[in-house]
Design a protein around this motif. Structure first.
Motif, PDB file in Angstrom:
ATOM      1  N   UNK A 545     -68.256   1.118 -77.699  1.00  0.00           N
ATOM      2  CA  UNK A 545     -67.173   1.285 -78.668  1.00  0.00           C
ATOM      3  C   UNK A 545     -67.015   2.759 -79.022  1.00  0.00           C
ATOM      4  N   UNK A 546     -68.116   3.437 -79.184  1.00  0.00           N
ATOM      5  CA  UNK A 546     -68.056   4.879 -79.468  1.00  0.00           C
ATOM      6  C   UNK A 546     -67.379   5.627 -78.323  1.00  0.00           C
ATOM      7  N   UNK A 547     -67.700   5.244 -77.085  1.00  0.00           N
ATOM      8  CA  UNK A 547     -67.085   5.893 -75.928  1.00  0.00           C
ATOM      9  C   UNK A 547     -65.589   5.593 -75.862  1.00  0.00           C
ATOM     10  N   UNK A 548     -65.220   4.360 -76.208  1.00  0.00           N
ATOM     11  CA  UNK A 548     -63.808   3.987 -76.192  1.00  0.00           C
ATOM     12  C   UNK A 548     -63.033   4.772 -77.250  1.00  0.00           C
ATOM     13  N   UNK A 549     -63.620   4.934 -78.430  1.00  0.00           N
ATOM     14  CA  UNK A 549     -62.978   5.740 -79.464  1.00  0.00           C
ATOM     15  C   UNK A 549     -62.784   7.186 -78.992  1.00  0.00           C
ATOM     16  N   UNK A 550     -63.785   7.729 -78.367  1.00  0.00           N
ATOM     17  CA  UNK A 550     -63.688   9.101 -77.876  1.00  0.00           C
ATOM     18  C   UNK A 550     -62.611   9.218 -76.799  1.00  0.00           C
ATOM     19  N   UNK A 551     -62.520   8.191 -75.953  1.00  0.00           N
ATOM     20  CA  UNK A 551     -61.504   8.185 -74.901  1.00  0.00           C
ATOM     21  C   UNK A 551     -60.106   8.145 -75.510  1.00  0.00           C
ATOM     22  N   UNK A 552     -59.885   7.274 -76.511  1.00  0.00           N
ATOM     23  CA  UNK A 552     -58.580   7.184 -77.164  1.00  0.00           C
ATOM     24  C   UNK A 552     -58.233   8.473 -77.885  1.00  0.00           C
ATOM     25  N   UNK A 553     -59.241   9.140 -78.430  1.00  0.00           N
ATOM     26  CA  UNK A 553     -58.989  10.397 -79.141  1.00  0.00           C
ATOM     27  C   UNK A 553     -58.429  11.468 -78.214  1.00  0.00           C
ATOM     28  N   UNK A 554     -58.714  11.366 -76.925  1.00  0.00           N
ATOM     29  CA  UNK A 554     -58.206  12.342 -75.950  1.00  0.00           C
ATOM     30  C   UNK A 554     -56.931  11.867 -75.248  1.00  0.00           C
ATOM     31  N   UNK A 555     -56.471  10.664 -75.595  1.00  0.00           N
ATOM     32  CA  UNK A 555     -55.272  10.101 -74.949  1.00  0.00           C
ATOM     33  C   UNK A 555     -54.039  10.951 -75.263  1.00  0.00           C
ATOM     34  N   UNK A 556     -53.147  11.091 -74.282  1.00  0.00           N
ATOM     35  CA  UNK A 556     -51.966  11.950 -74.457  1.00  0.00           C
ATOM     36  C   UNK A 556     -50.736  11.187 -74.941  1.00  0.00           C
ATOM     37  N   UNK A 557     -50.888   9.948 -75.397  1.00  0.00           N
ATOM     38  CA  UNK A 557     -49.801   9.122 -75.936  1.00  0.00           C
ATOM     39  C   UNK A 557     -48.717   8.846 -74.897  1.00  0.00           C
ATOM     40  N   UNK A 558     -49.134   8.744 -73.656  1.00  0.00           N
ATOM     41  CA  UNK A 558     -48.192   8.546 -72.565  1.00  0.00           C
ATOM     42  C   UNK A 558     -48.770   7.537 -71.587  1.00  0.00           C
ATOM     43  N   UNK A 559     -47.959   6.567 -71.182  1.00  0.00           N
ATOM     44  CA  UNK A 559     -48.391   5.548 -70.221  1.00  0.00           C
ATOM     45  C   UNK A 559     -47.831   5.839 -68.830  1.00  0.00           C
ATOM     46  N   UNK A 560     -47.950   7.076 -68.400  1.00  0.00           N
ATOM     47  CA  UNK A 560     -47.461   7.449 -67.074  1.00  0.00           C
ATOM     48  C   UNK A 560     -48.474   7.158 -65.970  1.00  0.00           C
ATOM     49  N   UNK A 561     -49.635   6.645 -66.333  1.00  0.00           N
ATOM     50  CA  UNK A 561     -50.651   6.294 -65.347  1.00  0.00           C
ATOM     51  C   UNK A 561     -51.531   7.443 -64.927  1.00  0.00           C
ATOM     52  N   UNK A 562     -51.354   8.601 -65.525  1.00  0.00           N
ATOM     53  CA  UNK A 562     -52.135   9.769 -65.120  1.00  0.00           C
ATOM     54  C   UNK A 562     -53.357  10.010 -66.006  1.00  0.00           C
ATOM     55  N   UNK A 563     -53.321   9.469 -67.206  1.00  0.00           N
ATOM     56  CA  UNK A 563     -54.413   9.714 -68.135  1.00  0.00           C
ATOM     57  C   UNK A 563     -55.523   8.682 -68.020  1.00  0.00           C
ATOM     58  N   UNK A 564     -56.749   9.094 -68.315  1.00  0.00           N
ATOM     59  CA  UNK A 564     -57.899   8.190 -68.203  1.00  0.00           C
ATOM     60  C   UNK A 564     -57.877   7.097 -69.261  1.00  0.00           C
ATOM     61  N   UNK A 565     -57.168   7.321 -70.363  1.00  0.00           N
ATOM     62  CA  UNK A 565     -57.151   6.336 -71.445  1.00  0.00           C
ATOM     63  C   UNK A 565     -55.954   5.393 -71.380  1.00  0.00           C
TER      64      UNK A 565
END
Length: 723
Positions: A545-565
């Motif tokens: 869960x901590x890792x998932x939170x960290x991943x979302x924190x780096x998300x670029x708010x875009x669903x273009x398929x290029x981001x890890x989150x």
């Protein structure tokens, strides 16, 4: 009766018991065939282009309607039969208990009675159109008896086609959810404007039928740009309806031409004798679902025998009718299940353990929508088009309009019930008085309309009509009575649309194209609060869960398929949309984050797989199988809104961007258009080359040409024949 459909050993036991009581019958013995339209010859020609899209030519408009039915049957006769069975009260006989819910809705709304009363009152050209469409279905059924799924379903007539409109119209603004709640004797949907559920699934209305889905995946986007806002002086319209990719409300593309002056390119639903959106030579429109409060509930006071109800100090007889719902058990055996239909002065009545509830809903008990759609098709200018819309037969849905002379408009179309001040129509009302009941529909002049705003554009993405054309050019909410129940709901798609169009003073064709396929979540939208809540989850020592939170924190708010989150965020956005869109209580962010992490690690061994590995466009099996990566999400302009989880864990999208059409009128008023479908023209015909031939284009955000002009079509003909 807790469950109509029984399976396995229960099915055998139920069948034997029913036979012993004389209830189970061979379904054909209880069927009643409809009267076929009067025999006549239809002068129709079907030309299919290289994508299999039918271009239907006729001398008269009725000739064209005949060809629409025949061509659609060639591509999807199975679904057309389902629609016909619904209009005949025999869907349960075709599919079992789930279909019985739709059959109950047919009786509850009185759809066939409405048509029986009003069909002969329709203009002759409208009846000819409906009868021609029915004749086309009958012709195909006669030629392909091995494909007919239910004996005595054919022949059909124009009345059956008209019944489909009356039956399905109220479920585009949430009547199914209200009836589903009453059937379960459970909590009623929130009677707040903008909280009306599902429009895209067949209604589930009878005890034993499945629970209605929350209205989370339905939606649409629409954009119109006037010459003053476009970079090249063109008028542009984008139709981006979000419908299921299969079934009774899946779009079917077509182009029609008659010598009576009917020329139109667009798409229709199974069972409709004309396109329901698209363009002719001089104008076009598209639709998005709106959610005004069009449903009023009244709790009746019954006498001890439950045969009368009190109204204005007197007892009135409660109208009662016994109907039979034919329910398929297995093979040819069918069980007729009795149900009672009740009516009071306010409308049809549902009785459960909590009492008797009369339901009044917008656009009830009328057939005007059948003519209205036809007149919209034939309109040549904005004035004619508005006169057609003023028929007020279509009880709900936004209309986004554009034309060759540069007009653009957003019409918040709805059949608002007349209501009296001083009563709260968002609650269950007392049913023993006429003081809170006012027959009729609000006049057309009171319907919200945003015509040619100074911004030069209008949009709708299932959001409030007060957010459509940019700051300084919006309709004023104070100008409209709160009794209309207009929603104030917003969507990320609506927020993002105005955000993008409003920031661009000179919108080019390429820029509008990019806006439609935008995959971004606006930080000004409702979703920002949801992702903030997810970011505030306490991991409680859980490393994943901590890792998932960290991943979302780096998300670029875009669903273009290029981001890890992207995959994690897409799953969580859909969860948020499922409570936000129907105005439910928010989900538990901690629980939902844990579910998403569990799903991704279970199937992909990681929480950051590429979005395209997770979200898929899938169609068919074997050599016909298509399996392609998708981008987008539940409430972004590139909508991939609803999916099934396949056995391999991939999410097979089944609802979202469906028929997409870009339309443009140049400075001389000449129209051109392009379009795309998720699969192809023959979605249910695996043997057809057009079963999924558009899928790769759709996945890649590409469009195909629409050869609207017959002269342009000539070099791109695949087949040319007369049915």
């Amino acid at each position: 009766m807790r469950r109509i459909l029984v399976r396995g050993g229960w099915a055998v036991a139920a069948l034997l018991a029913a036979i012993a009581m004389g209830l189970a019958v061979w379904e054909p013995l209880v069927a009643r065939p409809a009267n076929a339209p009067r025999p006549r010859t239809y002068n129709t020609r079907i030309v299919r282009d290289l994508y299999g899209v039918p271009h239907i030519f006729g001398i008269s408009d009725a000739d064209v309607a005949y060809g629409i039915a025949y061509a659609h049957a060639e591509d999807d006769f199975a679904t057309l039969q389902q629609v016909v069975a619904m209009t005949r009260g025999r869907f349960g006989a075709m599919v079992g208990a789930d279909g019985a819910g739709v059959d109950f809705a047919l009786h509850f709304t009185g759809a066939r009675d409405t048509v029986a009363r009003d069909y002969d009152k329709q203009p002759a050209d409208v009846r000819a159109l409906l009868d021609g469409y029915a004749a086309g279905l009958n012709r195909y059924a006669d030629q392909h008896p091995d494909e007919v799924a239910l004996k005595n379903l054919f022949p059909v007539d124009g009345r059956d086609i008209a019944t489909g409109f009356v039956l399905r119209s109220p479920f585009f603004f949430g009547l199914d959810a209200v009836l589903g709640a009453l059937a379960k004797d459970g909590p009623l949907p929130r009677e707040t404007a903008g909280a009306k559920p599902d429009v895209d699934s067949p209604p589930a209305l009878a005890p034993g039928a499945p629970e209605p889905r929350a209205s989370t995946e339905n939606g649409s986007n629409a954009f119109a740009v006037a010459p003053k806002r476009s970079a090249d002086g063109f008028t542009r319209l984008v139709s981006n309806s979000h419908q299921p990719w299969r079934g009774p409300v899946a779009w079917y593309e077509l182009v029609v031409h008659s010598k009576a002056g009917w020329d139109f390119a667009g798409a229709t639903f199974p069972g409709a004798p004309y396109p329901l959106l698209g363009h002719n030579k001089t104008l076009g429109w598209t639709n998005t679902v709106n959610r005004p409060d069009l449903i009023d509930l009244y709790k009746l006071t019954l006498d001890t025998a439950a045969k009368r109800y009190r109204y204005d100090g007197q007892w009135r007889d409660l109208e009662a009718e016994r109907v039979w719902l034919p329910v398929k058990l297995f093979g040819p055996f069918m069980l007729p299940v009795p149900r009672m239909i009740y009516r009071a002065v306010q409308g049809p009545v549902f009785i459960n353990k909590s009492g008797a509830f009369a339901i009044r809903y917008g656009g009830a008990d009328q057939l005007r929508m059948v003519e209205e759609y036809y007149r919209l098709n034939k309109a040549r200018d904005f004035a004619q088009w508005q006169r057609a819309l003023a028929i007020q037969g279509v009880p709900a849905t936004n209309f986004i309009y554009a034309d060759a002379v540069g007009n653009v408009a957003h019409i918040y179309n709805a059949s608002f019930p007349n209501r009296r001040p001083g009563f709260d129509y968002k609650t269950v009302l007392a049913g023993d008085t006429s003081r809170n009941f006012m027959p009729g529909t609000v006049a057309w002049g009171a319907v919200p309309k945003n015509i040619n705003p100074g911004s030069g554009f209008v949009i709708n993405a299932n959001n409030t009509p007060f957010h459509a054309s940019g700051a300084g050019y919006e309709l004023d909410p104070a100008a409209f009575s709160p009794l209309l129940g207009i929603e104030t709901h917003t969507t990320n798609r609506g927020t993002r649309s105005v955000e993008l169009l409003g920031a661009d003073p000179s919108i080019s064709a390429a820029e509008l194209y990019a806006i439609k396929f935008d995959t971004t979540v606006s930080r000004r939208s409702w979703a920002a609060k949801w992702f903030a809540a997810l970011g505030a989850v306490d991991p409680r020592g859980d490393a994943q869960i901590a890792a998932a939170k960290a991943l979302l924190a780096r998300w670029d708010w875009n669903f273009d398929g290029r981001g890890r989150a992207d995959a994690l965020a897409a799953i969580l956005l859909r969860v948020g949309n499922r409570w936000h869109y129907p105005a439910k209580d928010p989900a538990d962010p901690g629980a939902e984050l844990a579910k998403a992490v569990g799903y991704l690690t279970r199937y992909f061994g990681r929480i950051d797989p590429p979005l395209g590995h997770v979200l898929r466009l899938r169609q068919g099996d074997g050599v016909r199988r298509v399996d392609l990566p998708l981008d987008g999400g539940a409430d972004v302009l590139r909508a991939t809104a609803n999916w099934d989880e396949d056995v391999d864990g991939r999410l097979a999208v089944k609802h979202g961007d469906s028929f997409i059409m870009f339309m443009a009128w140049d400075r001389a008023g000449r129209v051109r258009s392009r379009s795309i479908q998720p699969f192809g023209a023959a979605t249910t015909r695996p043997q057809s080359k057009h079963y999924a031939d558009q899928a790769a284009l759709f996945a890649a955000h590409r469009l195909k040409p629409v050869w609207f002009d017959p002269a342009e079509l000539a070099p791109h003909v695949e087949s040319d024949y007369r049915p």
